[in-house]
Design an enzyme around this catalytic site. Sequence first.
Site, PDB file in Angstrom:
ATOM      1  NE  ARG A  93      -2.518   1.050   3.554  1.00 27.04           N
ATOM      2  CZ  ARG A  93      -3.280   1.056   4.651  1.00 27.04           C
ATOM      3  NH1 ARG A  93      -4.602   0.973   4.534  1.00 27.04           N
ATOM      4  NH2 ARG A  93      -2.737   1.115   5.840  1.00 27.04           N
ATOM      5  CE  LYS A 135      -2.275   4.978   6.247  1.00 26.07           C
ATOM      6  NZ  LYS A 135      -3.173   4.987   7.422  1.00 26.07           N
TER       7      LYS A 135
END
Length: 199
Positions: free
Chosen positions: A79, A181
Site C-alpha cells: 500500500r 496514505k
Amino acid sequence: MAGKSKGLGFGQKFTPHMLVQSYKDRKWGAARIVPFGPFKLSPASVVFHYAQEIFEGFKCYRQPDGSACLFRPDRNLARLNASAERLCMAQVNTKRVLADICRLVKKDQKHIPDPPCTLYIRPCMIATDTVIKVHPSPTYTFFVILSPVADYFAGDDPRGVRLCTETEYIRAAPGGTGAAKCGGNYAGSLAAQHHASEG
C-alpha cells in the site's frame, strides 16, 4: 526483556533508533539504522510546500515465548508503493525494506511492550527537492520510526467509540487521493473531527 506497558498512550514515545534511506539519481542508497532524532531540511523542501509525502503503519506483537511477529507488513508496504505511485514518488523494494525493518525491530526489541500493548511501526517518505515549483521531487528521504503503544481508542467511556456521519467536509472523491496514505488526507479531516467533538 519486554518493554514496559504502563502509561504508553499512542504515538507519544519512541525507541532509540530509526531507519533512514535516501533516494537520488533514480536509485535508493543503503538503509542506515541511526539514533532517533530530527532531520535537517531546507525550508524550500517540496514536502513543506506541495505535501508530497506518504506514510504507513503496522504493528509488531510480543509472543508468549518472548519472540516478536509483525502483522501483514507485506500488505502495508504494498500500500505504501500504491500511495507512492499516486503521488508520483519513488517506489521501494518491499522485500528489502521489510528486511531492513526487521533489523530495526531487532535492534530495539527490548522496547516491544508486553500485551495487550504493541510496537507501532511507522514507515514514511518525504520529498526533499529544494525548488519551489509544482513537480515530482527527484529526491526523497524514506524513514521508519518505532513507537511502543497502547490501544489507539483507549478511554473510560463505557459506550466505546462514538461516530458521527459528516456531510459537509469530504476527504475522498472520485479521482482524488482518498486511497493514498498521505498527510493531506488526514489534515483535511481535522475540521470534521473537530465538528464531531463539538456536537
